[in-house]
Write an enzyme that holds these catalytic residues in place. Structure first.
Site, PDB file in Angstrom:
ATOM      1  N   ASP A  80       0.846  -1.191   0.000  1.00 35.56           N
ATOM      2  CA  ASP A  80       0.000   0.000   0.000  1.00 35.56           C
ATOM      3  C   ASP A  80       0.889   1.252   0.000  1.00 35.56           C
ATOM      4  O   ASP A  80       2.001   1.240   0.565  1.00 35.56           O
ATOM      5  CB  ASP A  80      -0.838  -0.086   1.298  1.00 35.56           C
ATOM      6  CG  ASP A  80      -1.999   0.861   1.342  1.00 35.56           C
ATOM      7  OD1 ASP A  80      -2.475   1.280   0.283  1.00 35.56           O
ATOM      8  OD2 ASP A  80      -2.455   1.164   2.470  1.00 35.56           O
ATOM      9  N   ASP A 102       2.779   5.517  -4.825  1.00 26.03           N
ATOM     10  CA  ASP A 102       2.057   6.735  -4.465  1.00 26.03           C
ATOM     11  C   ASP A 102       2.923   7.961  -4.716  1.00 26.03           C
ATOM     12  O   ASP A 102       3.738   8.350  -3.882  1.00 26.03           O
ATOM     13  CB  ASP A 102       1.635   6.658  -2.987  1.00 26.03           C
ATOM     14  CG  ASP A 102       0.909   7.913  -2.543  1.00 26.03           C
ATOM     15  OD1 ASP A 102       0.759   8.852  -3.363  1.00 26.03           O
ATOM     16  OD2 ASP A 102       0.479   7.974  -1.378  1.00 26.03           O
ATOM     17  N   GLY A 179      -7.466   7.269   8.312  1.00 25.65           N
ATOM     18  CA  GLY A 179      -7.427   7.292   9.775  1.00 25.65           C
ATOM     19  C   GLY A 179      -8.551   8.070  10.421  1.00 25.65           C
ATOM     20  O   GLY A 179      -8.460   8.476  11.573  1.00 25.65           O
ATOM     21  N   ASN A 229     -10.382   0.354   0.621  1.00 22.34           N
ATOM     22  CA  ASN A 229      -9.365   0.064   1.642  1.00 22.34           C
ATOM     23  C   ASN A 229      -9.888   0.326   3.051  1.00 22.34           C
ATOM     24  O   ASN A 229     -10.451   1.392   3.313  1.00 22.34           O
ATOM     25  CB  ASN A 229      -8.165   0.992   1.458  1.00 22.34           C
ATOM     26  CG  ASN A 229      -7.384   0.712   0.200  1.00 22.34           C
ATOM     27  OD1 ASN A 229      -7.678  -0.217  -0.540  1.00 22.34           O
ATOM     28  ND2 ASN A 229      -6.377   1.527  -0.053  1.00 22.34           N
ATOM     29  N   VAL A 230      -9.634  -0.610   3.935  1.00 22.40           N
ATOM     30  CA  VAL A 230      -9.992  -0.413   5.346  1.00 22.40           C
ATOM     31  C   VAL A 230      -8.773  -0.783   6.193  1.00 22.40           C
ATOM     32  O   VAL A 230      -8.266  -1.911   6.095  1.00 22.40           O
ATOM     33  CB  VAL A 230     -11.191  -1.298   5.762  1.00 22.40           C
ATOM     34  CG1 VAL A 230     -11.541  -1.076   7.230  1.00 22.40           C
ATOM     35  CG2 VAL A 230     -12.410  -1.040   4.871  1.00 22.40           C
TER      36      VAL A 230
HETATM   37  P1  13P Z   1      -8.272   3.800   6.856  1.00 20.16           P
HETATM   38  O1  13P Z   1      -7.130   3.452   7.737  1.00 20.16           O
HETATM   39  O2  13P Z   1      -8.786   5.164   7.090  1.00 20.16           O
HETATM   40  O3  13P Z   1      -9.344   2.762   6.879  1.00 20.16           O
HETATM   41  O4  13P Z   1      -7.683   3.825   5.364  1.00 20.16           O
HETATM   42  C1  13P Z   1      -7.021   2.701   4.870  1.00 20.16           C
HETATM   43  C2  13P Z   1      -6.382   3.005   3.585  1.00 20.16           C
HETATM   44  O5  13P Z   1      -6.908   3.722   2.764  1.00 20.16           O
HETATM   45  C3  13P Z   1      -5.089   2.376   3.318  1.00 20.16           C
HETATM   46  O6  13P Z   1      -4.520   2.844   2.150  1.00 20.16           O
END
Ligand code: 13P
Length: 281
Positions: A80, A102, A179, A229-230
């Site tokens: 990620d 990214d 976050g 994404n979570v």
């Molecule tokens: P959250 O931590 O806000 O769920 O976002 C996760 C994310 O987008 C990882 O790239």
């Protein structure tokens, strides 16, 4: 089965959005894959570079691959938000099946050139690539943006980026923040509709899933978001459950750690299954 992200997208076409869940420690990995197996829904496990370095690239890949290959459900392992091209090459060499470069805070031209380098290396290894245009604010392991830096994706930039880089998936900034666990995001659906209309078959990715209300999740799924994404929700829930079990009166020095971590792993599995229900059409 262990696969790349494109294979997962193809398999899940017409069925909804694929959930990508951040791994925060090795302990939670079996529970994550078990959730997918129980739901019979493909899953993307993803790590920040920091998590990969903490666990060790080889160890992490070996564990995910071994667990994935003994189950029927398809699993991808994705790096990620990574701004370091050499680290991405290392992830690919070690066996990650998918990566994200990214370069969203760079000038567009530089983001495109760097992403193209990653795409070319990844293609040669049958690895899928996600890129990002328009920075998503919040806190990502080692990558911190203030709320003011949360820049909506510009349509023309996204079109040019997708055309020139040939990425398999594109993260767009439409109002979510990484976050965000105390409040909910306000999604710019007009922008999402425009991106969908202009980008044709480019697969869009929604980051910052923790801060997205269930109803907005359903809307994003209906509107064709391909990956959500979570991360923070899993991390926070893990800490909450561990905090309760570790301080229970029954804990003595002879209590096995596995009895303490088990409930946290179970909670991770439940959350992933709940998201998988939300993400299906
Ligand atoms: P959250 O931590 O806000 O769920 O976002 C996760 C994310 O987008 C990882 O790239």
């Amino acid at each position: 089965m262990y696969k790349n992200m494109v294979e997962l997208f193809e398999e899940f076409e017409g069925k909804g959005t694929i959930g990508a869940f951040n791994v925060h420690c090795l302990e939670m990995v079996p529970a994550m894959i078990k959730a997918a197996e129980e739901m019979q829904v493909p899953i993307i496990l993803q790590t920040s570079l920091g998590t990969a370095e903490y666990i060790g690239f080889e160890l992490l890949v070996a564990v995910v691959r071994a667990l994935a290959e003994k189950e029927k459900v398809s699993t991808a392992l994705h790096m990620d938000h990574c701004r370091d091209i050499e680290a991405l090459k290392k992830a690919i060499d070690c066996g990650y099946s998918s990566v994200m470069y990214d370069g969203s805070v760079l000038p567009l031209e530089e983001n495109i050139q760097n992403t193209k380098r990653v795409v070319s290396y990844a293609r040669a290894h049958n690895v899928s690539v996600e890129g990002e245009v328009g920075a998503i604010g919040g806190t990502e392991d080692g990558v911190v943006l203030s709320k003011d830096e949360n820049m909506y994706t510009r349509l023309e930039d996204a079109m040019r980026f997708a055309r020139e880089t040939g990425v398999d998936a594109l993260a767009v900034s439409i109002g979510t923040t990484h976050g965000q666990y105390k409040s909910k995001a306000k999604i710019n659906y007009e922008l999402l509709d425009d991106l969908r209309a202009e980008l044709g078959d480019v697969r869009l990715v929604l980051h910052g899933g923790t801060g997205v209300a269930d109803e907005d999740m359903r809307q994003c799924v209906k509107k064709g978001m391909k990956k959500i994404n979570v991360g923070t929700e899993l991390n926070k829930s893990y800490i909450d459950v561990v905090r309760t079990t570790f301080t229970s009166d029954e804990v003595t020095p002879l209590t096995s750690l596995r009895r303490l971590l088990g409930p946290a792993n179970d909670r991770v599995k439940e959350i992933i299954k709940e998201k998988m229900v939300l993400f299906q059409l």
